[in-house]
Design a protein around this motif. Sequence first.
Motif, PDB file in Angstrom:
ATOM      1  N   GLY A 138       0.815  -1.226   0.000  1.00 23.76           N
ATOM      2  CA  GLY A 138       0.000   0.000   0.000  1.00 23.76           C
ATOM      3  C   GLY A 138       0.833   1.253   0.000  1.00 23.76           C
ATOM      4  O   GLY A 138       1.820   1.353  -0.731  1.00 23.76           O
ATOM      5  N   TRP A 139       0.443   2.197   0.869  1.00 20.86           N
ATOM      6  CA  TRP A 139       1.050   3.530   0.872  1.00 20.86           C
ATOM      7  C   TRP A 139       1.163   4.035   2.299  1.00 20.86           C
ATOM      8  O   TRP A 139       0.386   3.622   3.174  1.00 20.86           O
ATOM      9  N   LEU A 140       2.100   4.952   2.517  1.00 22.94           N
ATOM     10  CA  LEU A 140       2.129   5.691   3.780  1.00 22.94           C
ATOM     11  C   LEU A 140       1.705   7.127   3.480  1.00 22.94           C
ATOM     12  O   LEU A 140       2.209   7.739   2.525  1.00 22.94           O
ATOM     13  N   LEU A 141       0.779   7.652   4.266  1.00 22.30           N
ATOM     14  CA  LEU A 141       0.313   9.032   4.060  1.00 22.30           C
ATOM     15  C   LEU A 141       1.022   9.965   5.042  1.00 22.30           C
ATOM     16  O   LEU A 141       1.172   9.646   6.228  1.00 22.30           O
ATOM     17  N   HIS A 142       1.438  11.131   4.505  1.00 17.54           N
ATOM     18  CA  HIS A 142       2.105  12.145   5.326  1.00 17.54           C
ATOM     19  C   HIS A 142       1.488  13.506   4.999  1.00 17.54           C
ATOM     20  O   HIS A 142       1.258  13.810   3.834  1.00 17.54           O
ATOM     21  N   GLY A 143       1.270  14.313   6.019  1.00 16.10           N
ATOM     22  CA  GLY A 143       0.844  15.688   5.743  1.00 16.10           C
ATOM     23  C   GLY A 143      -0.431  16.056   6.490  1.00 16.10           C
ATOM     24  O   GLY A 143      -0.870  15.341   7.400  1.00 16.10           O
ATOM     25  N   GLU A 144      -1.017  17.198   6.058  1.00 16.91           N
ATOM     26  CA  GLU A 144      -2.167  17.738   6.797  1.00 16.91           C
ATOM     27  C   GLU A 144      -3.350  18.040   5.897  1.00 16.91           C
ATOM     28  O   GLU A 144      -3.182  18.661   4.838  1.00 16.91           O
ATOM     29  N   THR A 200      -3.930  15.271  10.791  1.00 11.08           N
ATOM     30  CA  THR A 200      -2.486  15.178  10.512  1.00 11.08           C
ATOM     31  C   THR A 200      -2.102  13.707  10.351  1.00 11.08           C
ATOM     32  O   THR A 200      -2.359  12.891  11.245  1.00 11.08           O
ATOM     33  N   PHE A 201      -1.521  13.399   9.193  1.00  7.29           N
ATOM     34  CA  PHE A 201      -1.052  12.032   8.921  1.00  7.29           C
ATOM     35  C   PHE A 201       0.468  12.001   9.116  1.00  7.29           C
ATOM     36  O   PHE A 201       1.184  12.816   8.521  1.00  7.29           O
ATOM     37  N   THR A 202       0.946  11.062   9.921  1.00  6.89           N
ATOM     38  CA  THR A 202       2.410  10.914  10.077  1.00  6.89           C
ATOM     39  C   THR A 202       2.776   9.462   9.748  1.00  6.89           C
ATOM     40  O   THR A 202       2.863   8.626  10.633  1.00  6.89           O
ATOM     41  N   GLY A 203       2.900   9.173   8.453  1.00  6.09           N
ATOM     42  CA  GLY A 203       3.211   7.810   8.013  1.00  6.09           C
ATOM     43  C   GLY A 203       2.047   6.869   8.249  1.00  6.09           C
ATOM     44  O   GLY A 203       2.224   5.726   8.684  1.00  6.09           O
ATOM     45  N   HIS A 204       0.837   7.344   7.952  1.00  4.38           N
ATOM     46  CA  HIS A 204      -0.368   6.535   8.179  1.00  4.38           C
ATOM     47  C   HIS A 204      -0.501   5.488   7.065  1.00  4.38           C
ATOM     48  O   HIS A 204      -0.509   5.834   5.882  1.00  4.38           O
ATOM     49  N   PHE A 205      -0.650   4.221   7.450  1.00  8.38           N
ATOM     50  CA  PHE A 205      -0.673   3.148   6.453  1.00  8.38           C
ATOM     51  C   PHE A 205      -2.035   3.058   5.757  1.00  8.38           C
ATOM     52  O   PHE A 205      -3.072   2.970   6.404  1.00  8.38           O
ATOM     53  N   LEU A 206      -1.969   3.087   4.421  1.00 11.63           N
ATOM     54  CA  LEU A 206      -3.164   2.919   3.584  1.00 11.63           C
ATOM     55  C   LEU A 206      -3.009   1.601   2.823  1.00 11.63           C
ATOM     56  O   LEU A 206      -2.173   1.499   1.917  1.00 11.63           O
ATOM     57  N   PRO A 207      -3.771   0.561   3.180  1.00 21.36           N
ATOM     58  CA  PRO A 207      -3.649  -0.709   2.461  1.00 21.36           C
ATOM     59  C   PRO A 207      -4.146  -0.554   1.015  1.00 21.36           C
ATOM     60  O   PRO A 207      -5.136   0.144   0.771  1.00 21.36           O
TER      61      PRO A 207
END
Length: 332
Positions: A138-144, A200-207
Amino acid sequence: MSNSAKVLDRAERIADEVLFPAAETVDAGEMTLNNHLDLLAAEGFYGVAGPSEFSAMSAEDTATAARVMEIIASGCLTTGFVWAQHHSAVMAATHSQRPGITQEWLEPLCRGDRRAGLAIAATRPGPPAVRAEPVDGGWLLHGEAPWVTGWGLVDTLFAAARDDADTLVWSLLDARESDTLRVTPVDMVAVGASRTVQVTFTGHFLPEERVTGTVPHEVYLQRDPATLRFNGSLPLGVATRCARLIGPSPLDESIDRCRRALDEAGPQELPSARAAAAALALRSAGLLATTTGSAAVLRHRPTERLMREAMFLLVFGTRPAIRADLLDRLHA
Ligand SMILES: Cc1cc2nc3c(=O)[nH]c(=O)nc-3n(C[C@H](O)[C@H](O)[C@H](O)COP(=O)(O)OP(=O)(O)OC[C@H]3O[C@@H](n4cnc5c(N)ncnc54)[C@H](O)[C@@H]3O)c2cc1C
């Protein structure tokens, strides 16, 4: 009675009999929105943008869907605003080409068993507010995402993020705080009960299986998203409520003209039609205040609430072309 007429009639009754009588209480934060949202779900209105097999209130056309939004907003803008965020997820689940998305998500979203908010900050021009970094599975989400409405009232977040190739990655996330997804409430002078937060996303995992689709950012910006038209129904809702409180007046004809312009607008005319709707909501609230007299300044009455809501609708969901047109109108 045609299906569209039935849908509009039901929406009118809910707006007049349930939403409007409670709008001041909701606005003051003295009543949870859950009862209103549960009613809209039970009546089928979470599926208004979905196929008819999942909702008796599925709108046959865009104009009907937009009118439903206007009517619900005319009852209680806060309720309408939270509910309005849901429909982008329904449309994504309807059209997704990704395996399993339509099958798993469409029916629960249309029934309101799952309720969605929206985080589209990554679609704004310029550097991405939310980035998507590819990782295994998946992906890691970063940002606001600085504005996300309905926190605590939704279980799902329809979210956008951008990868290094400037492609938007759209997904259906769980709307739940964690170590990698934090929220900060936003204190507002209007629709304060909409529970709008900054996420706020700090390396939030998105499958990967939660991704509904991808589109180059450039292509997205050239499209004419349906939400641009629908957001014009919110100021129309404020204007129609003001007109109802004023009684028959030339404002009624102005509202009909404004609605027609929005319904008939192509991509070129839409910014101007949106700006006209925002300006009309402000003018309507001004007319209502003037008609009401000194009592307009008393707190917890429809007039002051509608005036604050009209101010919020000057700035919500704008685009550069809408803002420029609105500034011209207000300067004139
Ligand atoms: C009370 C409130 C609640 C909101 N709730 C939500 C929510 O639940 N989910 C959500 O995603 N957003 C939400 N928004 C943000 C909204 O969608 C718009 O992004 C915002 O109203 C535009 O604000 P801005 O003019 O300050 O511009 P900014 O957001 O600072 O954007 C900078 C510029 O980019 C333009 N722009 C913004 N978005 C786009 C776009 N998609 N395409 C092209 N240009 C763009 C703006 O017009 C502006 O000129 C909310 C805003 C408010 C005020």
